[in-house]
Design an enzyme around this catalytic site. Structure first.
Site, PDB file in Angstrom:
ATOM      1  N   LYS A   1       0.811  -1.229   0.000  1.00 58.75           N
ATOM      2  CA  LYS A   1       0.000   0.000   0.000  1.00 58.75           C
ATOM      3  C   LYS A   1       0.846   1.281   0.000  1.00 58.75           C
ATOM      4  CE  LYS A   1      -4.159  -1.779   2.254  1.00 58.75           C
ATOM      5  NZ  LYS A   1      -5.137  -1.525   3.317  1.00 58.75           N
TER       6      LYS A   1
ATOM      7  N   ALA B   1      -1.413   3.087  15.890  1.00 58.65           N
ATOM      8  CA  ALA B   1      -0.930   4.144  14.990  1.00 58.65           C
ATOM      9  C   ALA B   1      -0.303   3.539  13.735  1.00 58.65           C
ATOM     10  CB  ALA B   1       0.072   5.040  15.721  1.00 58.65           C
TER      11      ALA B   1
HETATM   12  P1  NAP Z   1      -0.248  -2.055  11.277  1.00 54.23           P
HETATM   13  O1  NAP Z   1       0.071  -0.974  10.316  1.00 54.23           O
HETATM   14  O2  NAP Z   1       0.702  -3.165  11.482  1.00 54.23           O
HETATM   15  O3  NAP Z   1      -0.536  -1.353  12.712  1.00 54.23           O
HETATM   16  C1  NAP Z   1      -0.870  -2.111  13.841  1.00 54.23           C
HETATM   17  C2  NAP Z   1      -0.952  -1.210  15.070  1.00 54.23           C
HETATM   18  O4  NAP Z   1      -1.336  -2.009  16.186  1.00 54.23           O
HETATM   19  C3  NAP Z   1       0.378  -0.541  15.432  1.00 54.23           C
HETATM   20  O5  NAP Z   1       0.131   0.741  15.917  1.00 54.23           O
HETATM   21  C4  NAP Z   1       0.909  -1.454  16.535  1.00 54.23           C
HETATM   22  O6  NAP Z   1       1.711  -0.779  17.488  1.00 54.23           O
HETATM   23  C5  NAP Z   1      -0.359  -1.871  17.216  1.00 54.23           C
HETATM   24  N1  NAP Z   1      -0.165  -3.163  17.892  1.00 54.23           N
HETATM   25  C6  NAP Z   1       0.070  -4.369  17.304  1.00 54.23           C
HETATM   26  N2  NAP Z   1       0.236  -5.311  18.243  1.00 54.23           N
HETATM   27  C7  NAP Z   1       0.111  -4.694  19.446  1.00 54.23           C
HETATM   28  C8  NAP Z   1       0.198  -5.125  20.798  1.00 54.23           C
HETATM   29  N3  NAP Z   1       0.431  -6.416  21.091  1.00 54.23           N
HETATM   30  N4  NAP Z   1       0.037  -4.214  21.776  1.00 54.23           N
HETATM   31  C9  NAP Z   1      -0.203  -2.914  21.493  1.00 54.23           C
HETATM   32  N5  NAP Z   1      -0.274  -2.425  20.230  1.00 54.23           N
HETATM   33  C10 NAP Z   1      -0.128  -3.309  19.228  1.00 54.23           C
HETATM   34  O7  NAP Z   1      -1.639  -2.754  10.903  1.00 54.23           O
HETATM   35  P2  NAP Z   1      -2.864  -2.138  10.106  1.00 54.23           P
HETATM   36  O8  NAP Z   1      -2.677  -2.406   8.650  1.00 54.23           O
HETATM   37  O9  NAP Z   1      -3.128  -0.758  10.569  1.00 54.23           O
HETATM   38  O10 NAP Z   1      -4.044  -3.130  10.574  1.00 54.23           O
HETATM   39  C11 NAP Z   1      -4.494  -3.090  11.897  1.00 54.23           C
HETATM   40  C12 NAP Z   1      -5.780  -3.895  12.053  1.00 54.23           C
HETATM   41  O11 NAP Z   1      -6.781  -3.346  11.215  1.00 54.23           O
HETATM   42  C13 NAP Z   1      -5.675  -5.366  11.642  1.00 54.23           C
HETATM   43  O12 NAP Z   1      -6.385  -6.121  12.589  1.00 54.23           O
HETATM   44  C14 NAP Z   1      -6.367  -5.428  10.293  1.00 54.23           C
HETATM   45  O13 NAP Z   1      -6.932  -6.692  10.027  1.00 54.23           O
HETATM   46  C15 NAP Z   1      -7.437  -4.371  10.488  1.00 54.23           C
HETATM   47  N6  NAP Z   1      -7.940  -3.760   9.237  1.00 54.23           N
HETATM   48  C16 NAP Z   1      -9.287  -3.735   9.036  1.00 54.23           C
HETATM   49  C17 NAP Z   1      -9.787  -3.142   7.898  1.00 54.23           C
HETATM   50  C18 NAP Z   1     -11.272  -3.132   7.639  1.00 54.23           C
HETATM   51  O14 NAP Z   1     -11.677  -2.835   6.512  1.00 54.23           O
HETATM   52  N7  NAP Z   1     -12.090  -3.409   8.621  1.00 54.23           N
HETATM   53  C19 NAP Z   1      -8.916  -2.543   6.961  1.00 54.23           C
HETATM   54  C20 NAP Z   1      -7.540  -2.563   7.230  1.00 54.23           C
HETATM   55  C21 NAP Z   1      -7.064  -3.186   8.370  1.00 54.23           C
HETATM   56  P3  NAP Z   1       3.258  -0.401  17.191  1.00 54.23           P
HETATM   57  O15 NAP Z   1       3.197   0.838  16.345  1.00 54.23           O
HETATM   58  O16 NAP Z   1       3.817  -0.166  18.535  1.00 54.23           O
HETATM   59  O17 NAP Z   1       3.859  -1.576  16.483  1.00 54.23           O
END
Ligand code: NAP
Length: 297
Positions: A75, A137
């Site tokens: 992306k 974030a």
């Molecule tokens: P990402 O860029 O990897 O970001 C994940 C975030 O979660 C980061 O801020 C990370 O913190 C935090 N995190 C992960 N593990 C953690 C933990 N154990 N404790 C505290 N914080 C934690 O992922 P993303 O692409 O944003 O996706 C995030 C979620 O959104 C996923 O579950 C995905 O399936 C979902 N999603 C849903 C849709 C929808 O259409 N509904 C669309 C996109 C994504 P750090 O910065 O400290 O690593």
């Protein structure tokens, strides 16, 4: 045998690039949409190895694709192969939809619109004047926080484990949109929830199979949540995460991420075909989408 003429020389092409793409529900959604609208498009998923991203993008353009989706892990990286970006995609720094017109590639981020539309539909209210608390974030948090700022939210608090990532989003919002964002540590949630109207989880905590996890302890949440809070979790598997179950117990309005997933796809299709899909078709396609998502769940 009856002839199979679903695809002809006139059929227009849509697709998805990512790595992997095996579990994507996008072909099901987009091909159902085309059938419901009587549009002669076909949507195909392509698993593109990281060494082939540029070739794949050039190839889709050379093959005359109308547009394509981009998913994990491309992306952000795909941006360097595009000719221009929508303002939202530029602020979010990520593209999930590309439209090809006159050989020029324009990048969009429809996750942001997917969030705003699902929020409006499920809560009956908009983001304007809302005080938002965003947990996490990453890429999704950035899309949601930027969209909320563009739609007139009055305050955006972002809490994250890694502070410099939340500070980065806050700086973008305050510098390029409006000065309403603040970054805080994860353990500030206790003080921030009472100052917020909407709490949004954008971390994967609570997602299948780790359904026992939550970004905030239940006992803490139950002390500070009020029935007036809206709690939104971007996770859609399970239907109700531990966070949403706890918020439901506290009497809050709860929303999961399925609507966001649906509307990001709808908006991409609208961009490619330059149409607005009517409510009766949306309702019909949503029922089919639920069946598709259950099969993949
Ligand atoms: P990402 O860029 O990897 O970001 C994940 C975030 O979660 C980061 O801020 C990370 O913190 C935090 N995190 C992960 N593990 C953690 C933990 N154990 N404790 C505290 N914080 C934690 O992922 P993303 O692409 O944003 O996706 C995030 C979620 O959104 C996923 O579950 C995905 O399936 C979902 N999603 C849903 C849709 C929808 O259409 N509904 C669309 C996109 C994504 P750090 O910065 O400290 O690593």
């Amino acid at each position: 045998m009856e002839p199979v003429e679903i695809i002809t020389g006139k059929t227009r092409l849509l697709g998805l690039i990512g790595y992997p793409v095996r579990h994507t529900i996008s072909p099901g959604l987009h091909n159902t949409l085309s059938a419901a609208l009587g549009q002669d498009y076909v949507y195909l998923p392509f698993e593109v190895h990281p060494t082939n991203l540029e070739k794949a993008v050039t190839g889709l353009q050379a093959l005359g694709f109308t547009g394509f989706n981009v998913t994990i892990p491309y992306k952000e990286e795909v941006i360097k192969y595009l000719d221009r970006l929508s303002r939202e995609a530029e602020l979010i720094g990520a593209v999930n939809t590309v439209k090809i017109c006159d050989r020029k590639l324009t990048g969009y981020n429809t996750d942001a619109e997917g969030f705003a539309r699902s929020f409006a539909e499920m809560t009956g209210t908009g983001l304007k004047n809302k005080k938002m608390l965003v947990i996490g974030a990453g890429g999704t948090a950035r899309a949601i926080a930027v969209k909320a700022a563009l739609e007139g939210a009055s305050k955006i608090y972002i809490v994250n484990r890694t502070r410099n990532k939340s500070e980065n989003i806050v700086n973008i919002i305050n510098q390029y949109i409006t000065d309403i964002a603040e970054s805080h540590d994860l353990d500030s949630i206790f003080e921030l929830v009472p100052c917020s109207d909407v709490i949004i989880n954008t971390t994967p905590l609570g997602m299948h199979p780790d359904v026992d996890k939550s970004p905030v302890e239940d006992s803490v949440l139950l002390k500070i949540l009020k029935p007036s809070h809206i709690v939104y979790d971007v996770i859609y598997n399970p239907d109700k995460t531990r966070l949403l179950l706890c918020a439901e117990k506290a009497g809050c309005k709860i929303v999961n991420g399925l609507g966001m997933l649906f509307y990001q796809g709808i908006h991409a299709y609208e961009i490619w075909t330059e149409t607005t899909i009517e409510k009766n078709i949306l309702d019909e396609v949503y029922q089919a989408f639920l069946k598709i998502s259950q099969r993949f769940g």
